[in-house]
Design a protein around this motif. Sequence first.
Motif, PDB file in Angstrom:
ATOM      1  N   LYS A   1       0.865  -1.190   0.000  1.00 43.37           N
ATOM      2  CA  LYS A   1       0.000   0.000   0.000  1.00 43.37           C
ATOM      3  C   LYS A   1       0.892   1.227   0.000  1.00 43.37           C
ATOM      4  O   LYS A   1       1.820   1.333   0.806  1.00 43.37           O
ATOM      5  CB  LYS A   1      -0.921   0.009   1.213  1.00 43.37           C
ATOM      6  N   LEU A   2       0.604   2.140  -0.905  1.00 38.78           N
ATOM      7  CA  LEU A   2       1.374   3.368  -1.041  1.00 38.78           C
ATOM      8  C   LEU A   2       0.421   4.554  -1.022  1.00 38.78           C
ATOM      9  O   LEU A   2      -0.733   4.437  -1.441  1.00 38.78           O
ATOM     10  CB  LEU A   2       2.145   3.378  -2.369  1.00 38.78           C
ATOM     11  N   ALA A   3       0.927   5.694  -0.538  1.00 41.36           N
ATOM     12  CA  ALA A   3       0.148   6.926  -0.583  1.00 41.36           C
ATOM     13  C   ALA A   3       1.063   8.044  -1.066  1.00 41.36           C
ATOM     14  O   ALA A   3       2.248   8.097  -0.709  1.00 41.36           O
ATOM     15  CB  ALA A   3      -0.429   7.248   0.787  1.00 41.36           C
ATOM     16  N   PHE A   4       0.508   8.927  -1.872  1.00 44.84           N
ATOM     17  CA  PHE A   4       1.259  10.044  -2.441  1.00 44.84           C
ATOM     18  C   PHE A   4       0.418  11.313  -2.352  1.00 44.84           C
ATOM     19  O   PHE A   4      -0.810  11.265  -2.340  1.00 44.84           O
ATOM     20  CB  PHE A   4       1.587   9.789  -3.923  1.00 44.84           C
ATOM     21  N   ARG A   5       1.101  12.424  -2.363  1.00 46.79           N
ATOM     22  CA  ARG A   5       0.461  13.724  -2.503  1.00 46.79           C
ATOM     23  C   ARG A   5       1.169  14.414  -3.649  1.00 46.79           C
ATOM     24  O   ARG A   5       2.400  14.466  -3.679  1.00 46.79           O
ATOM     25  CB  ARG A   5       0.585  14.555  -1.233  1.00 46.79           C
ATOM     26  N   GLY A   6       0.399  14.917  -4.597  1.00 54.41           N
ATOM     27  CA  GLY A   6       1.022  15.595  -5.718  1.00 54.41           C
ATOM     28  C   GLY A   6       0.030  15.987  -6.776  1.00 54.41           C
ATOM     29  O   GLY A   6      -1.174  15.753  -6.638  1.00 54.41           O
ATOM     30  N   THR A   7       0.557  16.547  -7.842  1.00 51.78           N
ATOM     31  CA  THR A   7      -0.305  16.898  -8.969  1.00 51.78           C
ATOM     32  C   THR A   7      -0.636  15.623  -9.747  1.00 51.78           C
ATOM     33  O   THR A   7       0.107  14.632  -9.697  1.00 51.78           O
ATOM     34  CB  THR A   7       0.392  17.899  -9.908  1.00 51.78           C
ATOM     35  N   PHE A   8      -1.735  15.677 -10.455  1.00 47.10           N
ATOM     36  CA  PHE A   8      -2.166  14.492 -11.193  1.00 47.10           C
ATOM     37  C   PHE A   8      -1.105  14.056 -12.198  1.00 47.10           C
ATOM     38  O   PHE A   8      -0.773  12.882 -12.290  1.00 47.10           O
ATOM     39  CB  PHE A   8      -3.492  14.775 -11.912  1.00 47.10           C
ATOM     40  N   ARG A   9      -0.552  15.001 -12.937  1.00 47.98           N
ATOM     41  CA  ARG A   9       0.430  14.692 -13.971  1.00 47.98           C
ATOM     42  C   ARG A   9       1.689  14.063 -13.378  1.00 47.98           C
ATOM     43  O   ARG A   9       2.186  13.054 -13.886  1.00 47.98           O
ATOM     44  CB  ARG A   9       0.788  15.942 -14.757  1.00 47.98           C
TER      45      ARG A   9
ATOM     46  N   PHE B   1      -3.345  10.421  -3.253  1.00 46.03           N
ATOM     47  CA  PHE B   1      -3.484   9.140  -3.952  1.00 46.03           C
ATOM     48  C   PHE B   1      -3.191   8.020  -2.973  1.00 46.03           C
ATOM     49  O   PHE B   1      -2.178   8.063  -2.269  1.00 46.03           O
ATOM     50  CB  PHE B   1      -2.492   9.047  -5.114  1.00 46.03           C
ATOM     51  N   GLN B   2      -4.063   7.035  -2.931  1.00 48.26           N
ATOM     52  CA  GLN B   2      -3.802   5.813  -2.165  1.00 48.26           C
ATOM     53  C   GLN B   2      -3.869   4.652  -3.153  1.00 48.26           C
ATOM     54  O   GLN B   2      -4.869   4.490  -3.847  1.00 48.26           O
ATOM     55  CB  GLN B   2      -4.819   5.618  -1.049  1.00 48.26           C
ATOM     56  N   VAL B   3      -2.805   3.859  -3.183  1.00 43.35           N
ATOM     57  CA  VAL B   3      -2.684   2.789  -4.163  1.00 43.35           C
ATOM     58  C   VAL B   3      -2.374   1.490  -3.446  1.00 43.35           C
ATOM     59  O   VAL B   3      -1.567   1.464  -2.517  1.00 43.35           O
ATOM     60  CB  VAL B   3      -1.543   3.097  -5.162  1.00 43.35           C
ATOM     61  N   THR B   4      -3.010   0.423  -3.896  1.00 44.16           N
ATOM     62  CA  THR B   4      -2.685  -0.908  -3.397  1.00 44.16           C
ATOM     63  C   THR B   4      -2.274  -1.758  -4.600  1.00 44.16           C
ATOM     64  O   THR B   4      -3.008  -1.840  -5.584  1.00 44.16           O
ATOM     65  CB  THR B   4      -3.900  -1.553  -2.697  1.00 44.16           C
ATOM     66  N   TYR B   5      -1.105  -2.354  -4.496  1.00 47.25           N
ATOM     67  CA  TYR B   5      -0.576  -3.221  -5.543  1.00 47.25           C
ATOM     68  C   TYR B   5      -0.471  -4.638  -5.021  1.00 47.25           C
ATOM     69  O   TYR B   5      -0.159  -4.860  -3.854  1.00 47.25           O
ATOM     70  CB  TYR B   5       0.825  -2.788  -5.969  1.00 47.25           C
ATOM     71  N   THR B   6      -0.695  -5.606  -5.900  1.00 51.66           N
ATOM     72  CA  THR B   6      -0.312  -6.988  -5.660  1.00 51.66           C
ATOM     73  C   THR B   6       1.008  -7.179  -6.387  1.00 51.66           C
ATOM     74  O   THR B   6       1.096  -6.933  -7.587  1.00 51.66           O
ATOM     75  CB  THR B   6      -1.358  -7.978  -6.178  1.00 51.66           C
ATOM     76  N   ALA B   7       2.030  -7.563  -5.639  1.00 56.49           N
ATOM     77  CA  ALA B   7       3.350  -7.764  -6.217  1.00 56.49           C
ATOM     78  C   ALA B   7       3.580  -9.268  -6.353  1.00 56.49           C
ATOM     79  O   ALA B   7       3.700  -9.986  -5.355  1.00 56.49           O
ATOM     80  CB  ALA B   7       4.426  -7.136  -5.341  1.00 56.49           C
ATOM     81  N   TRP B   8       3.642  -9.764  -7.580  1.00 56.16           N
ATOM     82  CA  TRP B   8       3.863 -11.191  -7.818  1.00 56.16           C
ATOM     83  C   TRP B   8       5.326 -11.505  -7.632  1.00 56.16           C
ATOM     84  O   TRP B   8       6.202 -10.781  -8.083  1.00 56.16           O
ATOM     85  CB  TRP B   8       3.393 -11.567  -9.222  1.00 56.16           C
ATOM     86  N   GLU B   9       5.599 -12.593  -6.930  1.00 55.52           N
ATOM     87  CA  GLU B   9       6.975 -12.954  -6.587  1.00 55.52           C
ATOM     88  C   GLU B   9       7.285 -14.362  -7.052  1.00 55.52           C
ATOM     89  O   GLU B   9       6.392 -15.163  -7.319  1.00 55.52           O
ATOM     90  CB  GLU B   9       7.173 -12.842  -5.073  1.00 55.52           C
ATOM     91  N   LYS B  10       8.562 -14.653  -7.095  1.00 51.52           N
ATOM     92  CA  LYS B  10       9.027 -15.978  -7.536  1.00 51.52           C
ATOM     93  C   LYS B  10       8.892 -16.973  -6.411  1.00 51.52           C
ATOM     94  O   LYS B  10       9.037 -16.727  -5.280  1.00 51.52           O
ATOM     95  CB  LYS B  10      10.476 -15.891  -7.998  1.00 51.52           C
TER      96      LYS B  10
END
Length: 177
Positions: free
Chosen positions: A125-133, A168-177
Motif C-alpha cells: 500500500k502506497l500513498a502520495f500527494r502531488g499533482t495528477f500529472r 493518492f492511495q494505491v494498493t498493488y499486488t506484487a507477484w513474486e518468484k
Amino acid sequence: MFYRQSIVLFGFVLPFVACAAIVGIGIAVKSKAAASFQQKQTLYKSAENNRIGALGIEAQVSKKRPHVERWTSQMSQETANSITSHLKEIGDMLPAKEFTQTMFERPSGSAGFATASAQNSSQVKLAFRGTFRSVQKAFIELETRMPQLQLQELKIDPSSSSTSTLNFQVTYTAWEK
C-alpha cells in the motif's frame, strides 16, 4: 486326343492363372509401396515444416532471453526494497512540490488477487500527494520498472492543503518468484 484336356489345363490355363496371380501380387505390392512412400513423404514434409517452425520460434525466444533473465531477477528481488529504491529514483526525477510519498505499508497476509492464485505474492500500500500529472508519471515509471506489480486499488481525493494537489492511495499486488 486323350491328353488334349490335360495339355490345355497344365500347358495353358494353369500357367496363365499363375502368371495372372504373380502380376496381381506384383501390382498389389507396388500400390502398397507407393501408398507407404506417399505417407512417408507427407510425414517428412510435416516434420520439416515443424522443424523450420521450431527454428523460427527458437530465434524469437533467443531475442527475448535477456528480458526473461531480467524479469526473473526482478521477480527474485524483495518487493519492498525494490519499490523503495525505485520510488526514491522516481522522486528525484520529479519536482518535490508536485510529488511526495506519504505512506508505505506492507500488510501481512494475502488479499485481493492473491487469494485466488497459487502464485507467491505480497501486497503493498502506497500513498502520495502531488499533482495528477506528476503522480501519473510516477505510476507509469514504477509500473514500467516493476512489471510484476498489478494495480488492485486506487483512491484519489482532493488535498486539503492545496487546490492543485491530490491525495493518492494505491494498493498493488506484487507477484513474486
